[in-house]
Design an enzyme around this catalytic site. Structure first.
Site, PDB file in Angstrom:
ATOM      1  N   PHE A 153       0.824  -1.139   0.090  1.00  0.00           N
ATOM      2  CA  PHE A 153       0.248   0.025   0.136  1.00  0.00           C
ATOM      3  C   PHE A 153       0.746   1.278  -0.196  1.00  0.00           C
ATOM      4  CE2 PHE A 153       0.860  -0.173   4.587  1.00  0.00           C
ATOM      5  CZ  PHE A 153       1.165   1.107   5.007  1.00  0.00           C
ATOM      6  N   GLU A 180      -5.168  -3.967  -2.108  1.00  0.00           N
ATOM      7  CA  GLU A 180      -6.387  -3.942  -2.116  1.00  0.00           C
ATOM      8  C   GLU A 180      -6.571  -2.520  -1.167  1.00  0.00           C
ATOM      9  OE1 GLU A 180      -4.711  -6.126  -0.466  1.00  0.00           O
ATOM     10  OE2 GLU A 180      -5.735  -6.962   1.099  1.00  0.00           O
ATOM     11  N   CYS A 285       9.720   1.548   3.532  1.00  0.00           N
ATOM     12  CA  CYS A 285      10.810   0.570   3.756  1.00  0.00           C
ATOM     13  C   CYS A 285      12.102   0.779   4.088  1.00  0.00           C
ATOM     14  CB  CYS A 285      10.617  -0.744   2.729  1.00  0.00           C
ATOM     15  SG  CYS A 285      11.406   0.003   1.290  1.00  0.00           S
ATOM     16  N   GLU A 379       9.143  -4.174  12.824  1.00  0.00           N
ATOM     17  CA  GLU A 379       8.963  -2.989  12.085  1.00  0.00           C
ATOM     18  C   GLU A 379       7.580  -2.310  12.889  1.00  0.00           C
ATOM     19  OE1 GLU A 379       7.468  -3.947   8.169  1.00  0.00           O
ATOM     20  OE2 GLU A 379       9.023  -2.347   7.439  1.00  0.00           O
TER      21      GLU A 379
HETATM   22  P1  NAD Z   1       1.416  -6.947   3.159  1.00  0.00           P
HETATM   23  O1  NAD Z   1       2.707  -7.606   3.075  1.00  0.00           O
HETATM   24  O2  NAD Z   1       0.220  -6.706   4.237  1.00  0.00           O
HETATM   25  O3  NAD Z   1       0.750  -6.781   1.698  1.00  0.00           O
HETATM   26  C1  NAD Z   1       1.298  -6.697   0.441  1.00  0.00           C
HETATM   27  C2  NAD Z   1       0.695  -7.391  -0.511  1.00  0.00           C
HETATM   28  O4  NAD Z   1       0.379  -8.855  -0.057  1.00  0.00           O
HETATM   29  C3  NAD Z   1      -0.592  -7.127  -0.699  1.00  0.00           C
HETATM   30  O5  NAD Z   1      -0.916  -6.990  -2.076  1.00  0.00           O
HETATM   31  C4  NAD Z   1      -1.682  -7.836  -0.051  1.00  0.00           C
HETATM   32  O6  NAD Z   1      -2.942  -7.927  -0.551  1.00  0.00           O
HETATM   33  C5  NAD Z   1      -0.892  -9.148  -0.070  1.00  0.00           C
HETATM   34  N1  NAD Z   1      -1.278 -10.127   1.277  1.00  0.00           N
HETATM   35  C6  NAD Z   1      -1.439  -9.335   2.450  1.00  0.00           C
HETATM   36  N2  NAD Z   1      -1.709 -10.432   3.308  1.00  0.00           N
HETATM   37  C7  NAD Z   1      -1.318 -11.854   2.696  1.00  0.00           C
HETATM   38  C8  NAD Z   1      -1.532 -13.051   3.003  1.00  0.00           C
HETATM   39  N3  NAD Z   1      -1.706 -13.401   4.319  1.00  0.00           N
HETATM   40  N4  NAD Z   1      -1.249 -13.945   2.181  1.00  0.00           N
HETATM   41  C9  NAD Z   1      -1.211 -13.629   0.680  1.00  0.00           C
HETATM   42  N5  NAD Z   1      -1.148 -12.178   0.276  1.00  0.00           N
HETATM   43  C10 NAD Z   1      -1.339 -11.244   1.443  1.00  0.00           C
HETATM   44  O7  NAD Z   1       2.278  -5.204   3.056  1.00  0.00           O
HETATM   45  P2  NAD Z   1       1.633  -3.564   3.288  1.00  0.00           P
HETATM   46  O8  NAD Z   1       1.164  -3.463   4.415  1.00  0.00           O
HETATM   47  O9  NAD Z   1       0.951  -3.394   2.022  1.00  0.00           O
HETATM   48  O10 NAD Z   1       2.845  -2.986   2.864  1.00  0.00           O
HETATM   49  C11 NAD Z   1       3.839  -2.663   3.996  1.00  0.00           C
HETATM   50  C12 NAD Z   1       4.964  -3.384   3.980  1.00  0.00           C
HETATM   51  O11 NAD Z   1       5.834  -3.659   2.724  1.00  0.00           O
HETATM   52  C13 NAD Z   1       5.893  -3.082   5.031  1.00  0.00           C
HETATM   53  O12 NAD Z   1       6.526  -4.014   5.691  1.00  0.00           O
HETATM   54  C14 NAD Z   1       7.036  -2.581   4.333  1.00  0.00           C
HETATM   55  O13 NAD Z   1       8.378  -2.364   4.859  1.00  0.00           O
HETATM   56  C15 NAD Z   1       7.097  -3.435   3.066  1.00  0.00           C
HETATM   57  N6  NAD Z   1       7.620  -2.835   1.914  1.00  0.00           N
HETATM   58  C16 NAD Z   1       8.946  -3.247   1.595  1.00  0.00           C
HETATM   59  C17 NAD Z   1       9.475  -2.710   0.592  1.00  0.00           C
HETATM   60  C18 NAD Z   1      10.965  -3.239   0.192  1.00  0.00           C
HETATM   61  O14 NAD Z   1      11.363  -2.471  -0.685  1.00  0.00           O
HETATM   62  N7  NAD Z   1      11.676  -4.139   1.051  1.00  0.00           N
HETATM   63  C19 NAD Z   1       9.024  -1.701  -0.144  1.00  0.00           C
HETATM   64  C20 NAD Z   1       7.820  -1.262  -0.052  1.00  0.00           C
HETATM   65  C21 NAD Z   1       7.240  -1.852   1.164  1.00  0.00           C
END
Ligand code: NAD
Length: 488
Positions: A153, A180, A285, A379
């Site tokens: 997101f 989403e 991140c 985090e």
């Molecule tokens: P998230 O892991 O909750 O969601 C990421 C994606 O996974 C979304 O499209 C979501 O629909 C899907 N998802 C969520 N739960 C799931 C599950 N149980 N099974 C399968 N798919 C699932 O992450 P977020 O909250 O959207 O984003 C924030 C996180 O992303 C933070 O931890 C941040 O550090 C990380 N991030 C990392 C980088 C990087 O380059 N390392 C870059 C941007 C964000």
């Protein structure tokens, strides 16, 4: 498009058409005031399968045209991103909550990613060598087929562009699964890609959550999966997609440490640390999460607190993404306080006048945090900085090395020798020297270490070319009198 009005419902985009689908929908919320701005469908395996079939059909012709032809579309697309920067920035701001300037920086980075992709004909020059007289070996890069990109997101526009331009220019066709929570920006990408001339079926969007991600991991006709999100889900996606024999790169969460030495320039250090911890409301991140202060740096901490007071929720600080995120962040602060951390600046219970429904957390600085506290290990993903005091540089590096994550680390000092020690010994993929957010600019690649990334290579830059292609090796002899050696 007038984005001040409630937006139409989000639809899947398959074979160049937006389609209504599904039985279940989620509200899309504006985190700045809690209002509902749209709805998004929670798609199923059948929807993914439909998109994969469209992408597989499109692959035949898309992969058959030359690289030079494919990049023409992305030259035009980059120009469209520039032309629509204001509108795209407002859309990011609406669905994610970040400030206009932060949103605009995303679009600018997306343009830079397109610039890397359109330079591909200059980079991907296939190799050929006469290995024996009259016998030639050559290597050509070939696209994989249908690939998928799953995004988080926090960067609704930029993170999709880590994959779209590079993967498509190299001849793949794609299924995009945006978060989403922020599905609106991707809709405009589909419009603009079409306007730039991208053929139908090359780029498809399937909206939803866990079920769509699982379907992508399992689908037998998807060849590669790129994931960006939390470490918890990165592990699930990496395990599940590789066990169904796909290649996968999965970027996870972070806990970035900034090491501040007593000789650091106080003004530059304070402003950099504060910008790093509060930018995008700490939901990056690459955000500063732990500051390790070496020896006596009280004068820098005092300056940081003053700087952080100028970061005002609802003005130059956006909300966090949801009510749930606000509660999680505030609970971390409360727990740290009860475990003995000293609160220098407290962002809990922030309410912005006129935006009472928004999910705001003010800048928060916690001092005398110890490495065992959860604010030092986990985090938080909010505008919260934990300060750990260390007696010397060795101890500071040891604290940094103790993290399970390894996205970024930075050092603030005026000593080249001490900076070099941190550059060499920090256990992180991206290192900053006197820079609080050390995001490499293109063509330098982006990717962390340890539990911040699973898979080989980085998500952008040269190694992304390896990820999105496979090599074909051909050995050629035309003339019968060619000199052959033991193997030709
Ligand atoms: P998230 O892991 O909750 O969601 C990421 C994606 O996974 C979304 O499209 C979501 O629909 C899907 N998802 C969520 N739960 C799931 C599950 N149980 N099974 C399968 N798919 C699932 O992450 P977020 O909250 O959207 O984003 C924030 C996180 O992303 C933070 O931890 C941040 O550090 C990380 N991030 C990392 C980088 C990087 O380059 N390392 C870059 C941007 C964000």
């Amino acid at each position: 498009m007038n984005i001040t009005e409630k937006l139409p419902e989000v639809k899947n985009y398959i074979n160049g058409k937006f389609e209504r689908n599904g039985q279940n929908f989620l509200d899309v919320i504006n985190p700045s005031d809690g209002s509902i701005i749209s709805t998004v469908p929670l798609s199923t395996f059948e929807d993914v399968d439909k998109a994969v079939q469209a992408a597989a059909r499109a692959f035949t012709t898309w992969s058959d045209i030359t690289l030079k032809e494919r990049v023409q579309i992305f030259f035009r697309y980059r120009t469209l991103l520039e032309k629509h920067t204001d509108e795209l920035s407002k859309l990011v701001q609406l669905e994610n909550g970040k400030t206009y300037d932060e949103a605009k920086a995303e679009i600018e980075k997306s343009m830079e990613l397109c610039e890397f992709a359109v330079s591909m004909p200059q980079i991907v020059v296939n190799e050929v060598q006469e290995v024996s007289k009259g016998v030639e070996c050559r290597i050509e890069r070939k696209p994989l087929g249908v690939v998928a990109s799953i995004t988080p997101f926090n960067f609704p526009n930029m993170v999709p562009h880590w994959t779209i331009p590079i993967a498509l220019v190299l001849g793949n066709t794609m299924i995009m699964k945006p978060s989403e929570l922020v599905p609106l920006s991707t809709v405009r990408m589909a419009d603009l890609l079409k306007e730039a001339g991208l053929p139908n079926g090359v780029f498809n969007i399937v909206n939803g959550g866990k079920e769509v991600v699982e379907a992508i991991c399992d689908h037998p006709d998807i060849k590669a999966v790129s994931f960006v999100g939390s470490t918890k889900v990165a592990k699930i996606v990496y395990r599940r997609s590789t066990s169904s024999l796909k290649r996968c790169i999965a970027l996870g969460g972070a806990k970035n440490h900034l090491l501040v030495l007593p000789d650091a320039n106080p003004e530059m250090t304070a402003s950099n640390v504060v910008a790093s911890m509060t930018g995008c409301a700490g939901q990056r991140c690459m955000a500063a999460s732990v500051m390790v202060g070496v020896d006596n740096i009280q004068h820098i901490i005092d300056r940081m607190v003053e700087d952080a007071k100028k970061i005002v929720p609802g003005e130059n600080l956006g909300p966090v993404i949801s009510e749930e995120a606000k509660k999680r962040i505030e609970d971390y602060i409360t727990e740290a306080e009860s475990n003995g951390a000293k609160i220098l600046l407290d962002g809990r219970n922030t309410i912005v006048s006129g935006k009472e429904g928004g999910f705001y957390v003010g800048p928060t600085i916690l001092d005398y945090v110890t490495p065992d506290m959860s604010v030092a290990r986990e985090e938080i993903f909010g505008p919260v900085l934990s300060i750990i005091r260390a007696k010397d540089l060795d101890e500071a590096i040891e604290i940094e090395n103790g993290s399970n994550y390894g996205n970024a680390a930075a050092v603030f000092t005026q000593s080249g020798g001490l900076a070099k020690q941190v550059m060499e010994r920090a256990s992180a993929g991206m290192i900053g020297v006197n820079i609080g957010v050390p995001v490499p600019r293109e063509p330098f690649s982006f990717g962390g270490w340890n539990e911040s990334k699973f898979g080989v290579g980085d998500i952008t830059g040269r190694s992304s070319i390896e990820f999105w292609t496979k090599n074909k090796k051909t050995t050629i002899k035309w003339n019968p009198e060619a000199k052959t050696n033991w193997m030709s």
